[in-house]
Structure formats: structure tokens, C-alpha cells
Write an enzyme that holds these catalytic residues in place. Structure first.
Site, PDB file in Angstrom:
ATOM      1  N   ARG A 177     -53.389 -63.647 -37.353  1.00  0.00           N
ATOM      2  CA  ARG A 177     -54.188 -63.840 -38.563  1.00  0.00           C
ATOM      3  C   ARG A 177     -55.692 -63.711 -38.306  1.00  0.00           C
ATOM      4  NH1 ARG A 177     -49.862 -62.907 -39.392  1.00  0.00           N
ATOM      5  NH2 ARG A 177     -48.333 -63.990 -40.660  1.00  0.00           N
ATOM      6  N   SER A 227     -49.358 -68.071 -48.452  1.00  0.00           N
ATOM      7  CA  SER A 227     -49.376 -69.157 -47.469  1.00  0.00           C
ATOM      8  C   SER A 227     -50.786 -69.744 -47.412  1.00  0.00           C
ATOM      9  CB  SER A 227     -49.032 -68.578 -46.108  1.00  0.00           C
ATOM     10  OG  SER A 227     -47.948 -69.217 -45.571  1.00  0.00           O
ATOM     11  N   GLU A 297     -55.536 -70.512 -44.391  1.00  0.00           N
ATOM     12  CA  GLU A 297     -55.329 -69.066 -44.274  1.00  0.00           C
ATOM     13  C   GLU A 297     -56.019 -68.368 -45.438  1.00  0.00           C
ATOM     14  OE1 GLU A 297     -51.460 -66.178 -44.236  1.00  0.00           O
ATOM     15  OE2 GLU A 297     -51.516 -67.792 -42.771  1.00  0.00           O
TER      16      GLU A 297
END
Length: 304
Positions: A177, A227, A297
Site C-alpha cells: 500500500r 478498506s 488506508e
């Protein structure tokens, strides 16, 4: 900041229809919240994009670049300066053999569907991610064991001075990520994706399986940014949140999804502040119980 002057100058660069003034950001992000952007512009070409960037730099006007807003939370005070949206006006792609060249505004779903039609495998994991190529590259998006790092060959970028250059997969420094774009303020223009020859029916079957898993396990019928928290090393954010008894927790329309605790959703009428307050409660509770500080995130933009 002289808004009349900025608007007049933007008209010299872009079509009038591609310039919005005091544009509510809730129209442009999947959370369906957020105050107005002073200006929201949609360049169609790299030249238009460069001209907007050079104008903003010359006049000291702040600007940010977004895709289709699927991983963003814009605060209720909105965004000062210029929001450059690279999505439906910046989404061309072409397929040549096992190579796909696509602009940053191309949707992952469209790329995935056309990869399948051309019997190309390797992109199935991304076909259900509701974002653009640019955003996916910035955060090395992934799902079901796949990530952008595995399929990207080169990325074409623009810096804040309008210079254009190309970086290799290795130079993009992809991690979980994260990528070079986490720390460098570059704009993704396009990328070259390299896939492998496959069987159409098998690819279709894999994509259908992933789609079914998403629809049964994720709250796709509510506004969210996917998410909400990154996976902490050695743990799963959703399990930590669930183990704290936070499943379904509702704060003025912001809710921890009872379908998937890793998602904070807008169950109806929430503001950005409501969502941020709930995220704070979740992070504080998990940290107090397990000593683990969750990291967002979702990317948070704008002013209170």
C-alpha cells in the site's frame, strides 16, 4: 486568492465545461461527503494538465490531483485552490499483444474487462477494485494475492514543474500500500502494464469468483472508501475492530459496517467529521485493547 482572475486564466487553458467553481466534493468521492473545492478542473490532455500545473505554480495557487475519488475522504470545509480530476476525461488505453498502455484516469474495471476480452491474465485481482489506474499505482493497490507491482512495467509521471519522465517498476519502489508516490509529489500520467496470455473462460471464472466474494463480504451498497485501515503487520484490521466489539457501531450516520468491520461506511446523512470521529474512536479503542495503532488506508484531504 482572486477567484475571478483564476477562473479567467483557467478559461485560457480548458473548455468552460471542464471548469467547476465551488464544486461540492461529495459529488466526486465515493464516501458522498465533503465541502466545496474552489475550482475543480478536468483536463483532457497532458498539455492541458501541464498548463494548469504551470499556471498554479506561477500564481502560487495550491492544487491537488485526484482520480475518481474512491479512496478519499474530503473534510467538510472543502479544498482551497484547484482540484485536478483525472478520470473520465483522461482514460484512454490501448492493447498491443500482451501489453496495455493506459492513461491514469482509466478505471481498473475497464482495463480488467478488456484484458479478459483479449485473453490476457494477471489483472483479475484489480478488475473489481473501484478506482483509477493512477490511484492504484500511487498506493500499490491489491486484492486476492495480487498487487499492481506484479503487472506494471513502466510509469509515466509529471512533476510539479511540468517535467515529464518515465520510471521503471523498480524505480517506483512499490511496497504494501505504498510506492514512490507516497513520498514524492508526482502526477501519474499513464502506465505500461504487462500481462500474460491466458484462457478467456478461466479468466472470466476467476473474475466472477472475486466479484462474488466482494459482494458477499463487503458493504458495496453503502458509500465508503473501501478498506478504511491498512493491515497491521501480523494482524487483520477487521478482526481487531470486531474483537473490540465495534461491529455496527454508528455515530450520526457514520458506521462500522456490520458486514465487514474493516469498512467505515456512510449509512446515511453522515458528514466527513462524523466519519473522522468514528475512525478516531476505532483507532483509539483498538490501540487501548491491543496496543496497535491502526493507520488509515483512505487518504484524507481538505479543511475542517
Amino acid at each position: 486568492m482572486n477567484k475571478q482572475f483564476i477562473y479567467k486564466e483557467l478559461l485560457n487553458i480548458l473548455d468552460e465545461k471542464n471548469i467547476k467553481v465551488d464544486e461540492p466534493m461529495k459529488k466526486h468521492i465515493s464516501f458522498k461527503v465533503g465541502g466545496p473545492a474552489d475550482f475543480l478542473v478536468k483536463p483532457k490532455t497532458e498539455e492541458e494538465l501541464r498548463n494548469v500545473v504551470e499556471f498554479a505554480k506561477k500564481e502560487n495557487v495550491p492544487f491537488i490531483v485526484i482520480g475518481n475519488g474512491s479512496n478519499l475522504l474530503v473534510k467538510d470545509g472543502g479544498i482551497r485552490g484547484i482540484v485536478i480530476e483525472l478520470s473520465d476525461n483522461f482514460n484512454n488505453y490501448e492493447i498491443d499483444g500482451n501489453i496495455i498502455k493506459a492513461q491514469s484516469g482509466a478505471l481498473l474495471a475497464i482495463i480488467g474487462r478488456n484484458a479478459m476480452k483479449n485473453s490476457l491474465t494477471g489483472f483479475e485481482f484489480a478488475a473489481g477494485i473501484p478506482g483509477t489506474l493512477g490511484g492504484a499505482l500511487a498506493m500499490n493497490a491489491g486484492a486476492y494475492g495480487g498487487e499492481m507491482k506484479q503487472v506494471v512495467k513502466t510509469v509515466r509521471l509529471m512533476d510539479r514543474d511540468g517535467n515529464i519522465f518515465e520510471l521503471s517498476n523498480e524505480e517506483m519502489k512499490f511496497e504494501y500500500r505504498r510506492s514512490l508516490l507516497t513520498t514524492k509529489d508526482y502526477i501519474v500520467l499513464s502506465a505500461v502494464i504487462e500481462l500474460q496470455p491466458g484462457n478467456v473462460e478461466e479468466i472470466k471464472e476467476i473474475m466472477a469468483d472475486y466479484s462474488n466474494r466482494r459482494s458477499t463480504k463487503q458493504p458495496l451498497n453503502f458509500p465508503s472508501a473501501g478498506s478504511t485501515f491498512k493491515r497491521p503487520e501480523g494482524h487483520f484490521a477487521a478482526k481487531l475492530i470486531d474483537d473490540c466489539g465495534l461491529r455496527g457501531l454508528n455515530l450520526r450516520g457514520a458506521q462500522v459496517s456490520d458486514k465487514h468491520c474493516g469498512f467505515v461506511i456512510n449509512s446515511g446523512g453522515a458528514t466527513a467529521k462524523d466519519i473522522l470521529d468514528l475512525m478516531f474512536i476505532v483507532k483509539s479503542t483498538v490501540n487501548a485493547k491491543f496496543g496497535i495503532m491502526l493507520e488509515e488506508e483512505v487518504k484524507i484531504l481538505g479543511e475542517d
